[in-house]
Design a protein around this motif. Structure first.
Motif, mmCIF file in Angstrom:
data_model
loop_
_atom_site.group_PDB
_atom_site.id
_atom_site.type_symbol
_atom_site.label_atom_id
_atom_site.label_comp_id
_atom_site.label_asym_id
_atom_site.label_seq_id
_atom_site.Cartn_x
_atom_site.Cartn_y
_atom_site.Cartn_z
ATOM 1 N N ARG A 5 0.813 -1.212 0.000
ATOM 2 C CA ARG A 5 0.000 0.000 0.000
ATOM 3 C C ARG A 5 0.852 1.270 0.000
ATOM 4 N N LYS A 6 2.115 1.144 0.363
ATOM 5 C CA LYS A 6 2.956 2.325 0.526
ATOM 6 C C LYS A 6 4.045 2.452 -0.536
ATOM 7 N N LEU A 7 4.348 1.363 -1.247
ATOM 8 C CA LEU A 7 5.448 1.396 -2.212
ATOM 9 C C LEU A 7 4.922 1.266 -3.626
ATOM 10 N N SER A 8 5.621 1.923 -4.543
ATOM 11 C CA SER A 8 5.275 1.794 -5.959
ATOM 12 C C SER A 8 5.967 0.587 -6.581
ATOM 13 N N ASN A 40 27.137 -17.162 -3.711
ATOM 14 C CA ASN A 40 28.030 -16.198 -4.359
ATOM 15 C C ASN A 40 27.348 -15.458 -5.523
ATOM 16 N N GLN A 41 26.301 -16.025 -6.101
ATOM 17 C CA GLN A 41 25.675 -15.411 -7.270
ATOM 18 C C GLN A 41 24.303 -14.806 -6.988
ATOM 19 N N GLN A 42 23.589 -15.296 -5.966
ATOM 20 C CA GLN A 42 22.211 -14.884 -5.778
ATOM 21 C C GLN A 42 21.966 -14.308 -4.379
ATOM 22 N N SER A 43 21.033 -13.363 -4.319
ATOM 23 C CA SER A 43 20.514 -12.836 -3.063
ATOM 24 C C SER A 43 18.989 -12.833 -3.134
ATOM 25 N N PHE A 44 18.356 -12.588 -1.968
ATOM 26 C CA PHE A 44 16.902 -12.664 -1.906
ATOM 27 C C PHE A 44 16.258 -11.343 -2.323
ATOM 28 N N VAL A 45 15.113 -11.494 -2.970
ATOM 29 C CA VAL A 45 14.280 -10.372 -3.385
ATOM 30 C C VAL A 45 12.886 -10.616 -2.828
ATOM 31 N N TYR A 46 12.210 -9.531 -2.400
ATOM 32 C CA TYR A 46 10.838 -9.662 -1.905
ATOM 33 C C TYR A 46 9.892 -9.061 -2.938
ATOM 34 N N TYR A 47 8.913 -9.879 -3.360
ATOM 35 C CA TYR A 47 7.951 -9.452 -4.380
ATOM 36 C C TYR A 47 6.567 -9.369 -3.746
ATOM 37 N N PHE A 48 5.790 -8.333 -4.099
ATOM 38 C CA PHE A 48 4.420 -8.215 -3.625
ATOM 39 C C PHE A 48 3.618 -7.440 -4.664
ATOM 40 N N ASP A 49 2.287 -7.547 -4.576
ATOM 41 C CA ASP A 49 1.424 -6.779 -5.475
ATOM 42 C C ASP A 49 0.274 -6.173 -4.691
ATOM 43 N N ASN A 50 -0.560 -5.450 -5.386
ATOM 44 C CA ASN A 50 -1.662 -4.742 -4.730
ATOM 45 C C ASN A 50 -2.803 -5.655 -4.304
ATOM 46 N N TYR A 51 -2.718 -6.922 -4.639
ATOM 47 C CA TYR A 51 -3.761 -7.878 -4.273
ATOM 48 C C TYR A 51 -3.404 -8.673 -3.015
#
Length: 596
Positions: free
Chosen positions: A548-551, A563-574
């Motif tokens: 609700r607060k981030l675009s 060594n190659q990957q890190s975590f990402v957090y994904y979300f949507d408006n639903y």
């Protein structure tokens, strides 16, 4: 092997000749009657083979390995048992005694020599008749004669004493070593179960028994008792030892020297044994919160009681023998958190003996499932659990805005709405524990501006263990790479972004190599510090407010996978959210968090 045999035979003849001269000149009658002294009887005289003699051709280990039970020949040595040589003799019949010295686990095989062997609780006597020589030359074994079981000499056991007296204590013992110079084979037994007896040895090898070890269980009676220890040789000659165990001195034995109970009103007991008449016992040392009385073993009440510090008497027990009793203890409730201690003494002034029991009654336990409560600015409530041994308790709040209600061991704490930070204490009269209640002037989603730190409130903690941090979030509205290099940095904490940030900042030229981290650190200017790239679990707490607060729909986390990957957090408006991984050199949105 033949040359070794000739040499040993010559040495043996010289020794025998010298011994013969010694016997003639000394005229020792005892030596003639008991002529062992590690030498065979009449070694130079041919005697008949004993009954049960068996002849055996023993091939050595390289030529068939003939066994006599576990005994075999290897590298010109007997092996597989313990062996002692008696030297050169004229036949098996001259191997007449069991040597007390010279035992080894291997022994040279010499033609014309006699031996005694021991294996698996059995003795053997062996005579080496001759070497076995192969048709092509070379010794391949030995022809022997043997007899088993070998019983040694037929002598009566010579005892240094026929009566022993032991005290009444557990483990009282005595060793009786025979006067026999020879090893005499025997068995030993006791006619009383409390008197235990074993063979023992003063020789270098355990199997060369020459005595008995007598030990007794505790005699709890004041009367003495007797047992007979029987020692019987393998030739059925018997000797006996009378064992007298004295009775106990007056005693009191407690089952335990201490007892610990909870704070509740209750009854407990300790067992004790005494051979003192109970009429001669006193009890002292209790206090007003502890009553005591002595009960018989079957819990029948007898006339011994104690209240306060007054000594009491009991009825008379049957004379002399020990009896079991219970010390019954009655505790009133301890309403304090502090434990209390008493030393109760059971004593006999007549015999000047006593036993002390340390009695500990624990204080009331009072455990609160949550000692800290944090509310946001709105009206709130939380229910906590109180576990206590107290029969009753009450509470009070230091502020009117913080109220509570009780339902059994459940307490529900409530707050009214507020526009300012405030604190209250819920205390429990008579107990040390408290509940600290804090109410923030913020709620999740509110704009935050304090001491140069601006953003929105992403999470307010609850105050429970491991949930004591609240977070401000700032959307940087920028995208960046996690890193320019694909290496494992060690920034792998899923719970602590501050830790991950510190790991990255120790890397040389980190500002150039780790752009997402540098974007967060650029907020730390002037008197402001503490902004960082959040860890995975920290963002999970903000999952409800972030859409609700981030675009942005995907943001970097400071927690790396490899060594190659890190975590990402994904979300949507639903309301859909997902933690996944991405290549570190790819771009994602960046937000910064600050703790408050």
């Amino acid at each position: 092997m033949s040359r070794k045999s000739n040499l040993m035979s010559l040495l043996t003849m010289i020794v025998v000749a010298m011994l013969s001269i010694g016997f003639t000149s000394c005229g020792d009658d005892d030596e003639n009657e008991n002529p062992n002294n590690e030498q065979p009887v009449n070694p130079g005289t041919t005697v008949n083979d004993p009954e049960g003699t068996i002849s055996l051709s023993m091939r050595n280990a390289d030529n068939g390995k003939t066994y006599l039970d576990n005994i075999y020949i290897s590298n010109e040595n007997f092996r597989g048992a313990y062996f002692a040589s008696v030297g050169a003799v004229k036949g098996l019949g001259n191997v007449s005694t069991i040597p007390t010295t010279g035992w080894a686990e291997q022994m040279s095989v010499i033609a014309g020599n006699g031996y005694v062997a021991y294996n698996n609780d059995k003795y053997y006597r062996i005579y080496v008749v001759d070497d076995i020589v192969a048709t092509t030359g070379g010794i391949i074994g030995a022809d022997i004669k043997y007899q088993k079981p070998f019983k040694g000499v037929d002598e009566a056991i010579q005892l240094p004493k026929t009566e022993v007296t032991l005290n009444a204590n557990t483990g009282s013992s005595e060793e009786i070593i025979f006067k026999n110079r020879n090893i005499v084979l025997y068995s030993v037994s006791s006619d009383q179960s409390w008197c235990r007896v074993q063979k023992c040895s003063t020789n270098d090898n355990y199997f060369l028994y020459n005595g008995v070890y007598i030990t007794c269980e505790e005699n709890s009676s004041s009367s003495s008792r007797e047992a007979i220890v029987s020692i019987k040789t393998v030739y059925d000659k018997e000797a006996k030892i009378k064992v007298i165990q004295t009775g106990q001195e007056p005693f009191i034995t407690m089952g335990s020297s201490s007892i610990e109970v909870t704070s509740r009103e209750q009854t407990s007991s300790l067992s004790f044994v005494t051979n003192v008449d109970v009429s001669e016992l006193e009890i002292t040392g209790a206090t007003s919160w502890c009553k005591a009385e002595i009960l018989t073993a079957n819990s029948t009440r007898v006339a011994v009681k104690f209240i306060g510090n007054s000594p009491v008497q009991n009825t008379r027990a049957s004379g002399g023998a020990s009896q079991s009793y219970s010390l019954k203890l009655q505790f009133s409730e301890n309403k304090s958190e502090d434990e209390r201690v008493a030393n109760i003494t059971i004593k006999s002034s007549k015999y000047n003996i006593h036993r002390v029991v340390k009695v500990v009654q624990k204080g009331v336990s009072f455990w609160i499932s949550q000692n800290n409560v944090v509310f946001d600015k709105n009206s709130n409530s939380v229910t906590i659990t109180i576990t206590t041994t107290a029969s009753s308790w009450n509470a009070k709040s230091s502020s009117d805005w913080c109220t509570f209600s009780n339902n059994g061991n459940q307490m529900t704490i409530r707050s009214t709405a507020t526009t300012k930070d405030r604190d209250a204490i819920i205390s429990f009269p008579g107990f040390k524990q408290q509940i600290r209640v804090h109410q923030s002037k913020y709620a999740v989603g509110d704009d935050y501006s304090e001491n140069g730190i601006t953003g929105f409130v992403g999470y307010i903690c609850t105050g429970v263990i491991n949930d004591t941090l609240s977070y401000v979030v700032k959307d940087l509205n920028k995208m960046a790479k996690w890193s320019e290099e694909l290496i494992a940095t060690g920034a792998n904490s899923s719970t602590d972004g501050v830790y991950n940030m510190a790991i990255i900042k120790r890397i040389a030229i980190w500002k150039d190599l780790y752009p997402a981290f540098y974007l967060c650190d650029q907020l730390n200017i002037g008197s402001v510090s503490g902004w960082y790239l959040p860890a995975a679990d920290e963002i999970e707490k903000m999952a409800a407010i972030l859409p609700r607060k981030l675009s942005a729909m995907g943001i970097w986390l400071s927690t790396e996978l490899n060594n190659q990957q890190s975590f990402v957090y994904y979300f949507d408006n639903y309301g859909y959210s997902l933690k996944y991984t991405a290549m570190k050199d790819g771009e994602c949105s960046v937000i910064a968090v600050h703790r408050f």
